[in-house]
Design a protein around this motif. Structure first.
Motif, PDB file in Angstrom:
ATOM      1  N   TYR A 282      31.338  39.696  33.309  1.00  0.00           N
ATOM      2  CA  TYR A 282      32.658  39.109  33.531  1.00  0.00           C
ATOM      3  C   TYR A 282      33.700  39.855  32.707  1.00  0.00           C
ATOM      4  N   PHE A 286      36.656  41.625  34.646  1.00  0.00           N
ATOM      5  CA  PHE A 286      37.981  41.024  34.673  1.00  0.00           C
ATOM      6  C   PHE A 286      38.814  41.281  33.425  1.00  0.00           C
TER       7      PHE A 286
ATOM      8  N   ASP B  89      42.504  31.648  32.510  1.00  0.00           N
ATOM      9  CA  ASP B  89      42.091  32.158  33.813  1.00  0.00           C
ATOM     10  C   ASP B  89      43.161  33.008  34.485  1.00  0.00           C
ATOM     11  N   HIS B  91      44.389  35.955  33.861  1.00  0.00           N
ATOM     12  CA  HIS B  91      44.072  37.364  34.062  1.00  0.00           C
ATOM     13  C   HIS B  91      43.159  37.550  35.261  1.00  0.00           C
ATOM     14  N   GLN B  92      42.130  36.700  35.351  1.00  0.00           N
ATOM     15  CA  GLN B  92      41.196  36.788  36.481  1.00  0.00           C
ATOM     16  C   GLN B  92      41.929  36.590  37.791  1.00  0.00           C
ATOM     17  N   LYS B  93      42.806  35.600  37.838  1.00  0.00           N
ATOM     18  CA  LYS B  93      43.510  35.310  39.100  1.00  0.00           C
ATOM     19  C   LYS B  93      44.457  36.453  39.447  1.00  0.00           C
TER      20      LYS B  93
ATOM     21  N   TYR C 230      34.875  25.415  40.486  1.00  0.00           N
ATOM     22  CA  TYR C 230      36.153  25.717  39.853  1.00  0.00           C
ATOM     23  C   TYR C 230      36.647  27.136  40.125  1.00  0.00           C
ATOM     24  N   LEU C 234      40.082  28.128  41.950  1.00  0.00           N
ATOM     25  CA  LEU C 234      41.146  28.710  41.125  1.00  0.00           C
ATOM     26  C   LEU C 234      41.672  29.993  41.758  1.00  0.00           C
ATOM     27  N   THR C 235      40.740  30.791  42.304  1.00  0.00           N
ATOM     28  CA  THR C 235      41.102  32.103  42.808  1.00  0.00           C
ATOM     29  C   THR C 235      41.891  32.015  44.113  1.00  0.00           C
TER      30      THR C 235
END
Lengths: 324, 430, 295
Positions: A282, A286, B89, B91-93, C230, C234-235
């Motif tokens: 991960y 990311f 979250d 950054h991931q999105k 989740y 979220l994405t």
């Protein structure tokens, strides 16, 4: 209920099999009347799977051979097996694999053994059985964020409940154990959470399987004067062996993919010593945008998981054959 | 004000660079879009704005009930869709949306991610596309502004800022025989030996650059050279090693609790402070609302960051506002950026805990909450973390090596030598 | 609700002598005690969560945690429910989870039936690919999946969530149901063939009823999986009106401080439907047992 009535009437004359029956391999009944019949049944599921998982898997495999750029339309150089070579030579990757392996050994056998015991206890009638079954399911449905946080407090070195118990009640240690500040104690703490969280899940699956074990076998064993252990070993366990294999494989896959508990309890630290494959992948994908490397690691992991699952399957199957 | 003499060279460099691109901005290459995005242009349509304002603290209310409605009233017919994403979250999105071409128009981005997003090619360079960029840049504290710079262009503007100061528990100090709060790193070291019995003179919640740079900088150390191209000779300089060594010694002598390794599960720093377990912590303005809610009778006091040979230098945090290349309505996006930086919006956010990065609004900010004042003072010397697209990796390497030193597996010198040699090639990539 | 049919299952008591019955009572008491102690351990963190949710909202979590609320209040529940569109999130989650459960169980049952009941060319290869889908963590394929979802027009769509959740459950549910279908006695199948039943009829009349405990279990897990998911939500979900519960709960977690009272209250509310579904599933687990006992 209405669907069962004709079925019962129809099957009354069928003699009950003496052992939990195992489908006959290659028997005439296993050959479809038309070649397309099994495909017709499997088609919706396979189509769904191929589109939403199969295709992304192939894309991910492709990405693993590139230094992949996230922004569409920008240059992604082909690097061959470089990402795989990097993964195999990366000590941090192997640390993470070893950690997942240790987590697996600390959680999976214990979870299966304990859940089997409780499933057997919960299977037979007892006061408030439904209530107990619900209570055992509660950890499964409680959010990872909440329970990881609570376990972090339980294992905190300054005034955590675990240290209080070890130091003030048992007098087993002279000073507080810094659980989450060192590799193996931290993994042990996370493993405790893993067992706690997964017990209920395994119990639910085992309870469903125990419902399928034929009662007349227990009666026959009771007439033979078998004690509780003999009944378990000769009737219960053989009757649910397929389910035990299923649970073990799911738990093995789950152990190698342990993620939220590590992320929230140690975040792979200190100094990367509790990193597991998923936290590491991960981060590479990311945080560092190294998707090629992360994909390559995931395929290496898939091979490792397949090998371990297959080994486990072989061992369980051979035991059965040896017992015959 | 002796402290102002140590205004970081990075910030000076930033100002110089700013002047340079201010000249180039409105002229040749971006003239057409520049006109389009001028403040006088009429705007219409819709934009989407991603942010990580927290729901608990009134920030969302300020945005959705005050700021956006006022903006929409100012420009009839326009619509701003705001999307709250949990900060961990975000950054991931953002990255996934980048890959899928589904980015919003405007983003409130953590200051350390702006160079990375700029390098990735997802941001519009505000210094090129906004003809009035220079007038906005000139309003900002130099430290926060510098976080927007990558390759001689500015890719965003500071939306809010913060830093870390010493927060202490006077009663706890007094009860342990430390009459005065430590003001310097030397004071801290001296006071540490007086405290014991499960109590700690100081607690820190992690070992990342955010946690340790104030100690390094105040002690005269550095992480990189001023142009952020080299770590060797800076990250492993004697001053940097000294600063880390002091903390490692204190940790190993059990004068600092295990929190400094991150994720130890020990009593959180602000909790321990209020309970008298920890005498001092170094933390941001967000600490105060939490303390007031949980420990109404506790009166936290503040001091500037512990000073060393280079003075009292803390680290700049906060968020920048950026515009994406994918935006289909850059004119409206630019207008929204301007509004978010306007006194109206900045004051509305200031009232709910978001400190403005505009010195002109400092007096307003100080009037909203008494605990803002020490932060506004500290911001005069606070520095941003090195602006590099590789920041996530740099910080990861630094954190890991320092933790090895805390654990006693390597010496501080070895740890920082190793970190510097791993970071050099990353910085060389630019 | 469970005790009535359950008593049909136990060892027939008529055969027991009085002394065996007395030892059986002692055995039940010992079992109940063991189960109760286990339940205490498993419940503790949940109790702390519920307790904290009834305390005045604090940014800092009490340490050590409380087992009984201090200054009990329902303010967190009121705030969680009214402060955001929590009711909307709840409805969204219910919609997505119910549809996912129905679709995933129906589709997987058919797929599992094909693999359990028939030998056909390519079966093992296809099954191995299906299992590989379980071993690759979702987070690794999330970017290709996101690109796919966008091209299918499934961003910011509850039906899009149902589509991907259903697909995501198929490998696992098929894997689980196959083991149960394989235990259906061949004799029963052959008897229906003699009676002239076609494959579909056997699937509906024989395999599905016999697999009811397994189907109920699969449904319980499918519901939980969709309810708790989740990262994918979220994405792909940005529009606040399309949020599911886990997104709504995560929104209470701030960057520097988290309103734990709100998070715990919201999490407690979120647990209720999953437990309800499990209790509903219990009835079928028991029914499955009695059906098996008839044989």
């Amino acid at each position: 209920m209405s669907t069962e009535a004709p079925f019962r009437a129809r099957t009354e004359h069928v003699p009950a099999p003496s052992r939990p029956s195992k489908p006959r391999r290659g028997g005439s009944s296993r050959r479809p009347a038309h070649w397309w019949i099994p495909w017709a049944f499997a088609a919706p599921g396979l189509a769904f799977f191929a589109l939403t998982t199969g295709y992304p898997l192939v894309r991910s495999l492709q990405i693993s051979f590139y230094q992949w750029s996230v922004l569409p339309g920008t240059d992604s150089p082909f690097v061959g097996f470089d990402n795989y070579v990097r993964a195999l030579g990366d000590p941090q990757f192997w640390t993470s694999v070893v950690n997942a392996g240790a987590y697996l050994l600390m959680t999976v056998p214990a979870t299966i053994a304990v859940s089997l015991v409780f499933a057997v206890l919960l299977h037979r009638p007892m006061p408030a059985r439904t209530l107990f079954r619900v209570l055992y399911y509660i950890p499964v449905v409680t959010s990872w964020v909440v329970v990881s946080l609570l376990f972090k407090y339980l294992f905190s070195s300054d005034n955590g409940a675990v240290n209080w118990f070890l130091q003030d009640v048992l007098h087993a240690v002279s000073e507080p154990v810094p659980w989450l500040e060192q590799r193996w104690t931290a993994l042990a703490a996370v493993s405790m959470l893993g067992i706690w969280k997964n017990l209920g899940w395994c119990i639910v699956v085992f309870l469903a399987a125990l419902g399928g074990v034929q009662q007349d076998l227990y009666e026959a064993a009771a007439l033979d004067g078998a004690n509780a252990w003999a009944k378990f070993a000769n009737v219960t366990f053989p009757g649910i062996r397929g389910t035990v294999i299923f649970v073990a494989i799911v738990q093995i896959i789950g152990a190698f993919n342990v993620f939220p508990s590590i992320l929230l309890m140690t975040n792979g630290g200190p100094a990367g010593s509790t990193e597991v494959p998923l936290t590491y992948m991960y981060k590479q994908a990311f945080s560092f945008l190294d998707f090629g490397f992360a994909s390559a690691m995931s395929f290496v992991m898939a091979i490792i998981i397949s090998a371990v699952s297959y080994l486990q399957y072989r061992i369980t199957r051979e035991k059965k054959e040896a017992r015959r | 004000m002796k402290r102002s003499l140590v205004l970081p060279t990075i910030a000076l460099a930033a100002l110089t660079g700013l002047a340079a691109c201010g000249v180039g901005a409105g002229s040749s290459q971006s003239a057409p879009s520049g006109n389009e995005l001028s403040p006088s242009a009429s705007v219409s349509g819709e934009i989407t704005f991603w942010h990580a304002y927290s729901a608990g603290g009134g920030e969302i209310n300020a945005l959705e009930k005050t700021i956006i409605p006022n903006f929409e009233k100012l420009h009839p017919g326009v619509k701003v869709h705001d999307v709250q994403v949990p900060s961990s979250d975000m950054h991931q999105k953002l990255i996934t949306a980048t890959a899928g071409g589904a980015l919003p128009d405007v983003v409130r981005a953590d200051i350390v991610t702006v160079p990375e997003l700029a390098k990735l090619g997802v941001l519009a360079p505000l210094s090129d596309v906004m003809p009035d960029f220079q007038s906005w840049a000139a309003k900002m504290f130099p430290g926060p502004l510098a976080t927007n710079k990558y390759k001689d262009k500015y890719w965003g503007l500071p939306l809010d800022t913060n830093t870390r100061v010493v927060i202490y528990n006077q009663d706890a100090l007094t009860s342990q025989g430390v009459s005065q709060v430590p003001k310097s790193l030397d004071d801290l070291k001296a006071a540490a030996s007086k405290v014991g019995g499960g109590k700690f003179i100081f607690a820190e919640g992690g070992s990342g650059a955010w946690n340790l740079l104030p100690f390094i900088w105040s002690n005269g150390g550095e992480m990189t050279d001023p142009s952020v191209s080299k770590a060797t000779g800076y990250l492993n300089s004697p001053q940097t090693v000294d600063a880390i060594q002091m903390l490692v010694d204190m940790y190993r002598a059990k004068q600092i609790p295990g929190n400094i390794l991150g994720g130890s599960g020990d009593t959180p720093t602000s909790d321990g402070l209020a309970k008298g377990l920890y005498d001092t912590i170094v933390d941001g303005p967000w600490t105060f609302p939490g303390l007031t809610a949980s420990y109404p009778s506790f009166k936290p006091a503040t001091e500037p960051m512990f000073s060393g040979s280079a003075g009292s230098i803390s680290v700049v945090g906060g968020e920048d506002i950026v515009m994406t290349q994918q935006s289909k309505n850059k004119a409206l996006a630019a207008e929204f950026v301007r509004y978010m930086l306007s006194p109206d919006a900045q004051q509305a956010m200031g009232k709910v805990g978001q400190l403005s990065a505009e010195p002109a609004l400092a007096a307003d900010m100080a009037s909203y909450a008494p605990y803002y004042a020490p932060y506004l003072e500290q911001l005069k010397t606070a520095r941003p973390r090195p602006a590099t697209p590789q920041w996530a990796k740099v910080d990861d390497i630094f954190t890991k090596q320092v933790q090895l030193a805390f654990q006693g597996k390597v010496t501080v010198q070895q740890a920082l030598d190793s970190a510097a040699s791993q970071i050099d090639p990353l910085l060389a990539q630019g | 609700m469970s005790s009535a049919p359950a008593t049909l299952v136990g060892t027939p008591s008529a055969r027991r002598t009085p002394s065996r019955r007395r030892s059986a009572i002692g055995w039940t008491a010992a079992r109940t005690a063991a189960v109760a102690i286990g339940a205490l351990f498993l419940m503790a963190p949940f109790v702390i969560m519920v307790t904290t949710s009834f305390e005045p909202n604090t940014a800092l979590l009490p340490n050590p945690p409380h087992f009984l609320p201090q200054n009990p209040t329902i303010a967190n529940y009121v705030d969680a429910w009214t402060g955001s569109d929590f009711a909307q999130y709840f409805v969204n989650s219910a919609y997505v989870s119910v549809l996912t459960t129905l679709a995933a169980v129906a589709i997987s049952a058919m797929t599992a039936f094909a693999f359990a009941r028939f030998d056909f060319p390519g079966k093992n290869v296809v099954y191995a690919v299906l299992l590989a889908g379980l071993m690759i963590p979702g987070i690794v394929i999330i970017v290709p999946q996101f690109i796919l979802a966008k091209s299918l027009g499934m961003l910011d769509s509850l039906n899009g969530l149902v589509f991907f959740y259903t697909a995501g459950q198929i490998a696992f549910t098929t894997f689980m149901l196959r083991a149960f279908f394989e235990r259906v006695p061949t004799e029963l199948d052959e008897a229906m063939t003699v009676d002239g039943a076609g494959t579909w009829r056997k699937f509906v009349r024989l395999y599905l009823p016999l697999a009811r405990p397994a189907l109920a279990t699969a449904a319980v897990f499918a519901f939980l999986g969709a309810w708790d998911e989740y990262v994918w939500a979220l994405t792909v979900i940005s529009d606040a009106s399309k949020r599911t519960l886990p997104l709504g709960i995560a929104a209470f977690q701030g960057e520097h401080s988290t309103a734990w009272g709100l998070v715990f209250a919201a999490s407690t509310i979120a647990v209720i439907p999953v437990v309800a579904v499990y209790i509903a599933g219990q009835r079928h687990l028991i029914a499955g047992i009695t059906a098996g006992a008839v044989k």
